[in-house]
Design an enzyme around this catalytic site. Structure first.
Site, PDB file in Angstrom:
ATOM      1  N   TYR A  85      27.735  -3.386  10.060  1.00 52.99           N
ATOM      2  CA  TYR A  85      26.822  -2.686  10.977  1.00 52.99           C
ATOM      3  C   TYR A  85      25.875  -3.711  11.587  1.00 52.99           C
ATOM      4  CZ  TYR A  85      22.868   0.058  12.631  1.00 52.99           C
ATOM      5  OH  TYR A  85      21.881   0.590  13.427  1.00 52.99           O
ATOM      6  N   GLU A 128      23.779  -0.973  19.360  1.00 58.49           N
ATOM      7  CA  GLU A 128      24.282  -0.817  17.984  1.00 58.49           C
ATOM      8  C   GLU A 128      25.794  -0.953  17.962  1.00 58.49           C
ATOM      9  OE1 GLU A 128      22.926   2.512  15.028  1.00 58.49           O
ATOM     10  OE2 GLU A 128      24.864   3.124  15.838  1.00 58.49           O
TER      11      GLU A 128
END
Ligand code: GDP
Ligand code: MN
Length: 380
Positions: free
Chosen positions: A101, A189
């Protein structure tokens, strides 16, 4: 402005971040043609402004043409958390060794950018933050200094990714930071950021939110306007150039200035009511703007009373009063109006409204008493 995944990937690609070859479409046969072009296996992905598509059946692997057609057929029209899928993205499938992530956003309280990186990707970061907060490596970046490669390396080391991913991750994170700053994004993101068995690092998903206030520097961002998620009321308000956010209460709210509009929502709540919307008419309280605002609010069937809360600054009281009266003549309203008028030329404005007062148009001296009246009329 929130981008769809495929728009986010195109945005990333402009900054050199590796993404998979693919194309977006709203048509099953076109999806099959794209799959045939990029080569199997492919991934068929729902394009909606909400996460967790994988779990909701909106991300499917296809090994051949028949499967690509089947998945495209099933995903188009699918309801994912209230978002109907109108567009799918078909890309060449990637082999995944590990899922990470990565993101950049603004930490307002620290007055710095915040980067987050975790070896536990693929799942929602909120879940990681709750269950295993130590698995998220954070970095604060001073906007005046930017991100040095040295600091980026230390950050990647702290995240304890597979050592094979280090070089690829540093490269992508430096580019992601540039995209975040130069692209005037509020959020970038990548989840998952993947390590392939071959050692390459690659963005498999993209979540990008761009700062609409920076549009003047990026005229090309206007293309994203058409795909913004808006309900019907918000669409109508947007077309009229109003700053409107739909809520689910019964008191329609009109105020001048975003700060006052937000305070108005608080006061409506404080006296036991629930606002139907946020609506800031800014400095333009003339009849056109007022009529447009009243139309949008009147079309909301949940609205039972309308609270117009004006504190004149540049906006003058008599202008507002005339605007309200003229707008009421143009729009057939289903709900009564309660007005609170203060600030510049409030006396003149009130004098104009006074002879027109009725059980359809009421005036109160204070913001609090006007809110209470509107909430009472709405039947709360
Ligand atoms: P989200 O569920 O909305 O976050 O959608 P993602 O784009 O993140 O996809 C969800 C999951 O699908 C990923 O975490 C992967 O595990 C899987 N996935 C997506 N693309 C591929 C791919 O190209 N190959 C493989 N093997 N899995 C994929
Ligand atoms: Mn994802």
């Amino acid at each position: 402005m929130d981008l769809l995944e495929y728009q986010g990937k195109q945005f990333f690609a402009q900054y050199g971040i590796p993404v998979s070859d693919g194309e977006a479409t709203g048509d099953v046969e076109e999806a099959v043609a794209i799959a045939n072009r990029v080569g199997y296996p492919v991934v068929v992905k729902a394009q909606v402004h909400v996460g967790g598509r994988g779990k909701a059946g909106g991300v499917k692997l296809a090994d051949n043409e028949a499967e690509a057609r089947e998945h495209a057929t099933n995903i188009l029209g699918l309801d994912i958390k209230g978002h109907i899928v109108k567009t799918i993205w078909v890309e060449v499938a990637s082999d995944i060794a590990e899922e990470y992530y990565a993101s950049f956003t603004l930490d307002r309280s620290a007055k710095q950018y915040l980067g987050m990186l975790s070896a536990e990707g693929g799942v929602e970061i909120e879940t990681v933050a709750e269950e295993n907060p130590d698995a998220i490596a954070k970095i604060h970046v001073n906007p005046a200094e930017g991100l040095s490669e040295e600091a980026c390396r230390a950050w990647v080391a702290a995240a304890k990714l597979n050592p094979k991913a280090t070089e690829g991750a540093v490269d992508i994170l430096m580019k992601l930071f540039t995209a975040y700053v130069e692209g005037d994004a509020d959020l970038v993101e990548i989840n998952p950021l993947i390590l392939k068995p071959t050692g390459e690092v690659h963005a498999l998903d993209a979540k990008v939110s761009l700062d609409a206030n920076a549009m003047y520097e990026h005229p090309e961002y206007a293309q994203y306007d058409a795909t913004q998620p808006r309900d019907e009321r918000e669409e109508a308000a947007h077309a009229k150039g109003l700053q409107y956010v739909g809520l689910d209460g019964s008191v329609g709210v009109i105020a001048n200035g975003a700060g006052l509009a937000m305070s108005t929502l608080d006061v409506v709540n404080q006296v036991g009511g629930s606002p139907a919307n946020f609506l800031d008419i800014g400095g333009g309280a003339n009849a056109d703007v007022m009529a447009g605002a009243l139309e949008v609010i009147n079309d909301d069937k949940n609205v039972k009373a309308i609270f117009i809360n004006i504190f004149g600054g540049i906006t003058r009281g008599e202008e507002v009063a005339n605007g309200i009266i003229e707008a009421m003549g143009r729009v057939q309203l289903d709900s009564p109006i309660v007005v609170r008028l203060d600030g510049t030329n409030a006396e003149e404005g009130r004098a104009i409204l006074k002879p027109k007062l009725s059980d359809r148009l009421m005036m109160e001296d204070t913001m609090l008493s006007a809110a209470a009246k509107a909430v009472e009329l709405a039947g709360n």
